[in-house]
Enzyme design. Sequence first.
Site, PDB file in Angstrom:
ATOM      1  CB  ILE A  73      -8.277   3.340  -3.173  1.00  0.00           C
ATOM      2  CG1 ILE A  73      -8.892   4.128  -4.339  1.00  0.00           C
ATOM      3  CG2 ILE A  73      -8.343   1.835  -3.457  1.00  0.00           C
ATOM      4  CD1 ILE A  73      -8.123   3.993  -5.658  1.00  0.00           C
ATOM      5  CG  ASP A 120       8.418   6.052   3.353  1.00  0.00           C
ATOM      6  OD1 ASP A 120       8.076   5.418   2.322  1.00  0.00           O
ATOM      7  OD2 ASP A 120       9.032   7.128   3.305  1.00  0.00           O
ATOM      8  CE1 TYR A 160      -0.009   5.989 -10.365  1.00  0.00           C
ATOM      9  CE2 TYR A 160      -1.173   5.609 -12.421  1.00  0.00           C
ATOM     10  CZ  TYR A 160      -1.116   5.529 -11.037  1.00  0.00           C
ATOM     11  OH  TYR A 160      -2.172   4.963 -10.351  1.00  0.00           O
TER      12      TYR A 160
HETATM   13  P1  NDP Z   1      -4.305   8.739  -2.340  1.00  0.00           P
HETATM   14  O1  NDP Z   1      -3.188   9.649  -2.685  1.00  0.00           O
HETATM   15  O2  NDP Z   1      -5.642   9.340  -2.074  1.00  0.00           O
HETATM   16  O3  NDP Z   1      -3.919   7.831  -1.084  1.00  0.00           O
HETATM   17  C1  NDP Z   1      -2.728   7.117  -1.089  1.00  0.00           C
HETATM   18  C2  NDP Z   1      -2.310   6.855   0.322  1.00  0.00           C
HETATM   19  O4  NDP Z   1      -1.048   6.186   0.276  1.00  0.00           O
HETATM   20  C3  NDP Z   1      -2.084   8.157   1.101  1.00  0.00           C
HETATM   21  O5  NDP Z   1      -2.518   8.030   2.425  1.00  0.00           O
HETATM   22  C4  NDP Z   1      -0.593   8.315   1.007  1.00  0.00           C
HETATM   23  O6  NDP Z   1       0.004   9.090   2.015  1.00  0.00           O
HETATM   24  C5  NDP Z   1      -0.146   6.870   1.104  1.00  0.00           C
HETATM   25  N1  NDP Z   1       1.246   6.743   0.688  1.00  0.00           N
HETATM   26  C6  NDP Z   1       1.862   7.363  -0.325  1.00  0.00           C
HETATM   27  N2  NDP Z   1       3.159   7.047  -0.337  1.00  0.00           N
HETATM   28  C7  NDP Z   1       3.366   6.215   0.700  1.00  0.00           C
HETATM   29  C8  NDP Z   1       4.497   5.574   1.223  1.00  0.00           C
HETATM   30  N3  NDP Z   1       5.711   5.756   0.686  1.00  0.00           N
HETATM   31  N4  NDP Z   1       4.357   4.755   2.284  1.00  0.00           N
HETATM   32  C9  NDP Z   1       3.135   4.582   2.856  1.00  0.00           C
HETATM   33  N5  NDP Z   1       2.033   5.196   2.426  1.00  0.00           N
HETATM   34  C10 NDP Z   1       2.143   6.007   1.366  1.00  0.00           C
HETATM   35  O7  NDP Z   1      -4.380   7.685  -3.542  1.00  0.00           O
HETATM   36  P2  NDP Z   1      -5.551   6.715  -4.051  1.00  0.00           P
HETATM   37  O8  NDP Z   1      -6.352   6.224  -2.926  1.00  0.00           O
HETATM   38  O9  NDP Z   1      -6.200   7.358  -5.206  1.00  0.00           O
HETATM   39  O10 NDP Z   1      -4.653   5.551  -4.659  1.00  0.00           O
HETATM   40  C11 NDP Z   1      -4.397   4.337  -3.974  1.00  0.00           C
HETATM   41  C12 NDP Z   1      -3.737   3.393  -4.966  1.00  0.00           C
HETATM   42  O11 NDP Z   1      -4.581   3.210  -6.099  1.00  0.00           O
HETATM   43  C13 NDP Z   1      -2.406   3.892  -5.519  1.00  0.00           C
HETATM   44  O12 NDP Z   1      -1.523   2.808  -5.668  1.00  0.00           O
HETATM   45  C14 NDP Z   1      -2.787   4.455  -6.881  1.00  0.00           C
HETATM   46  O13 NDP Z   1      -1.716   4.473  -7.764  1.00  0.00           O
HETATM   47  C15 NDP Z   1      -3.854   3.451  -7.279  1.00  0.00           C
HETATM   48  N6  NDP Z   1      -4.743   3.931  -8.299  1.00  0.00           N
HETATM   49  C16 NDP Z   1      -5.504   5.052  -8.092  1.00  0.00           C
HETATM   50  C17 NDP Z   1      -6.342   5.495  -9.083  1.00  0.00           C
HETATM   51  C18 NDP Z   1      -7.155   6.726  -8.926  1.00  0.00           C
HETATM   52  O14 NDP Z   1      -7.746   7.156  -9.936  1.00  0.00           O
HETATM   53  N7  NDP Z   1      -7.276   7.314  -7.753  1.00  0.00           N
HETATM   54  C19 NDP Z   1      -6.442   4.798 -10.376  1.00  0.00           C
HETATM   55  C20 NDP Z   1      -5.614   3.624 -10.486  1.00  0.00           C
HETATM   56  C21 NDP Z   1      -4.801   3.221  -9.472  1.00  0.00           C
HETATM   57  P3  NDP Z   1       0.483  10.619   1.703  1.00  0.00           P
HETATM   58  O15 NDP Z   1      -0.762  11.422   1.682  1.00  0.00           O
HETATM   59  O16 NDP Z   1       1.392  10.928   2.821  1.00  0.00           O
HETATM   60  O17 NDP Z   1       1.167  10.609   0.360  1.00  0.00           O
END
Ligand code: NDP
Length: 257
Positions: free
Chosen positions: A22, A67, A162
Amino acid sequence: MYLEKYDLKGRNAVVTGGGRAIGLACSTALAEAGAHVVIADRDANVCEEGKAELARLGYSADAIVLDVTDPDAVNAAADSLNAKFGAIDILVNNAGIARSGVAAEDVTDEHWLDVINVNLNGVFWCARAFGRAMLARQRGVIVNTGSMSGFISNKPQKQSFYNASKAAVHHLTRSLAGEWADRGVRVNAVAPTYIDTPLTRFGMEDPELNRIWLDMTPMHRVGQPHEIASVVLFLASDASSLMTGSIVLADGGYTVW
Ligand code: NDP
């Protein structure tokens, strides 16, 4: 008059977790609208891959390893990016983790704190750090990534941590919006349904879980990252100039039943 409201030329945007899924779709949407995008992700490879994907599409972007759970690093990033680009006009607080599938009675302290730390504390540290500079300029937009899980508790997977973190993001969004509305800074959130990303793979690859998810969704499908990015683009642009404190559901109808 209307389409030009989406024009982000001359604006700088930071997207946390912006290197994949996303977040990458949001980075792409903002870049396509003309913004200069800085991908802020915690993994250097994901940063580089996101930047390379934007370059492949013809957009020059920057990337920093960040981070969002580290408030000192977030403050330093806000200072250096504001200095380097003159201003960060748009912050998309997208980084988040789920760690779904653990019953409340079995959740360890570490598990609870880990999710709250990324999903809630990270959003606040970033909003505070980038928001300060926006307030000083009396101009800026913040878009947080909430979830339909902030409105409902998902079924059947257990994920109290969550759901609670996303409900808190929604209320933080409204609270910041109220504090900052008369100082030129808008704060809104998008609340997605299940989106096809690595975060939901555990459910999409489980036939029974997948069946339940689709049965419970009036549109009978999950969303794609670009369907969230277009909402984020709207909220980041002048097309939403009267909106602050809004939590915009993009949930395929999940919450109507
Ligand atoms: P992904 O896990 O595919 O991508 C999330 C990204 O955020 C990854 O690159 C991850 O890195 C990074 N990330 C995680 N923790 C940190 C941190 N501490 N600092 C910086 N970057 C970080 O998730 P989505 O794209 O699915 O989700 C994106 C957002 O959308 C989130 O907030 C999620 O909760 C929200 N969301 C998603 C839904 C879904 O169905 N997919 C539904 C509703 C909300 P790394 O790989 O290292 O963890």
